[in-house]
Design a protein around this motif. Sequence first.
Motif, PDB file in Angstrom:
ATOM      1  N   MET A  97       0.817  -1.214   0.000  1.00 25.73           N
ATOM      2  CA  MET A  97       0.000   0.000   0.000  1.00 25.73           C
ATOM      3  C   MET A  97       0.848   1.260   0.000  1.00 25.73           C
ATOM      4  SD  MET A  97      -3.046  -1.372   0.106  1.00 25.73           S
ATOM      5  CE  MET A  97      -2.948  -3.155  -0.203  1.00 25.73           C
ATOM      6  N   PRO A 108      -0.991   2.064  -7.550  1.00 25.75           N
ATOM      7  CA  PRO A 108      -1.949   1.021  -7.186  1.00 25.75           C
ATOM      8  C   PRO A 108      -2.407   0.225  -8.397  1.00 25.75           C
ATOM      9  CG  PRO A 108      -3.030   3.145  -7.236  1.00 25.75           C
ATOM     10  CD  PRO A 108      -1.564   3.418  -7.435  1.00 25.75           C
ATOM     11  N   LEU A 118      -5.442   6.147  -1.825  1.00 25.95           N
ATOM     12  CA  LEU A 118      -4.153   5.459  -1.746  1.00 25.95           C
ATOM     13  C   LEU A 118      -3.090   6.106  -2.628  1.00 25.95           C
ATOM     14  CD1 LEU A 118      -5.153   1.661  -1.758  1.00 25.95           C
ATOM     15  CD2 LEU A 118      -3.841   2.839   0.019  1.00 25.95           C
ATOM     16  N   VAL A 132      -1.040   6.845   4.371  1.00 25.32           N
ATOM     17  CA  VAL A 132      -2.102   5.912   4.002  1.00 25.32           C
ATOM     18  C   VAL A 132      -3.231   5.981   5.024  1.00 25.32           C
ATOM     19  CG1 VAL A 132      -2.690   3.518   3.492  1.00 25.32           C
ATOM     20  CG2 VAL A 132      -0.447   4.402   2.854  1.00 25.32           C
ATOM     21  N   VAL A 141      -8.498   0.185   0.690  1.00 27.41           N
ATOM     22  CA  VAL A 141      -7.447  -0.772   1.020  1.00 27.41           C
ATOM     23  C   VAL A 141      -7.862  -2.176   0.586  1.00 27.41           C
ATOM     24  CG1 VAL A 141      -6.279  -1.918   2.946  1.00 27.41           C
ATOM     25  CG2 VAL A 141      -6.402   0.580   2.865  1.00 27.41           C
ATOM     26  N   GLU A 144      -7.635  -2.590  -3.169  1.00 30.25           N
ATOM     27  CA  GLU A 144      -6.267  -2.772  -3.655  1.00 30.25           C
ATOM     28  C   GLU A 144      -5.722  -4.152  -3.292  1.00 30.25           C
ATOM     29  OE1 GLU A 144      -2.644  -2.083  -5.560  1.00 30.25           O
ATOM     30  OE2 GLU A 144      -4.632  -1.156  -5.776  1.00 30.25           O
TER      31      GLU A 144
END
Length: 332
Positions: A97, A108, A118, A132, A141, A144
């Motif tokens: 991340m 990402p 992100l 983050v 999150v 991703e």
Amino acid sequence: MKKVSLLFAILLSGSAFAQTTEPTYAEKLGYPKGKKVLIIHVDDVGMSYESNQGAIKAIREGVANSLSVMMPCGWVPGFVHYWKENRDIDAGLHLTMTSEWKDYRWGPLAGKNQVKGLTDPEGALWRGVADVVKNASPGEVETEIRAQLERARTMGFEPTHLDSHMGTLFATPEFLERYLKVGMQEKIPVMFPGGHNTAIRGEEKMIDKQFEMTQNVGKQLWAAGLPVLDDLENTSYGWKGPENGDKSAKALQQYKTAKYIEAIGKLKPGLTMVIMHCTVHTEVFPQISDSWPTREGDFLAMIDPELRKYIEKEGIILTTWREAMQRRQKVK
């Protein structure tokens, strides 16, 4: 980079936890009682050519036996193409991340429009965990995480486990919940210390409430059919090198080997993941990161015959995430 404050920005409630004499998770998986069982794990594969070669050689020529891959990075195809011809290598996802280096960045996999929180002003992932936490939602999150898993599967790469680059997924309770959720739903083991936690408890200076939380999560993962770590040894990134500043290969190897022998010697019985970062020497990697001495030292320690002799002499068992999951599937 070193995983930040693993679980331990998390605010908890409840009473102090009293340790019990329950069997370790290693024993529950069928490993002998009283034995140290190690997953010697290389992070950051796919980040660079040097990272790929360091990890592969640490496993093929040394005592390392597991690794994880940073799917957003440029050298992922180089590793995955090798892995597809060498599927015996225990390989998971180093869920990523952040993009921490100054001149070498990655973005990402879900795409900026899907995970705007992100993404930093350069279009890459944020450099630091705090950024983050400040900008990204738990939903982004999870999106991703799933995008990185999907890319692996699109490439024909089914990971043996999941873990977290820089510890970002442990930075808030909500991030942690999404990480655990994906692992349990997908039936993929996740890196989480849920046992006696002797080493990581000391490193992170866990209070009783935090320790209790790790125990509860460990039980939840076990109930979901996944293997659980008894402990985590995560100090090697901070071993910068000999005090005299000697960065020769011989000096780095002797220094890091001694540090690993010391750290492993302090571990308690159970299933422990020992984390490291391995790179081979080139002129290029120092342009990516000034962490090259600790990474090269890790690699040189893994291939040092003295470390292998120590592990064999002590009767330490080496295992992998794949084997741990296979054993878990046999336990009722």
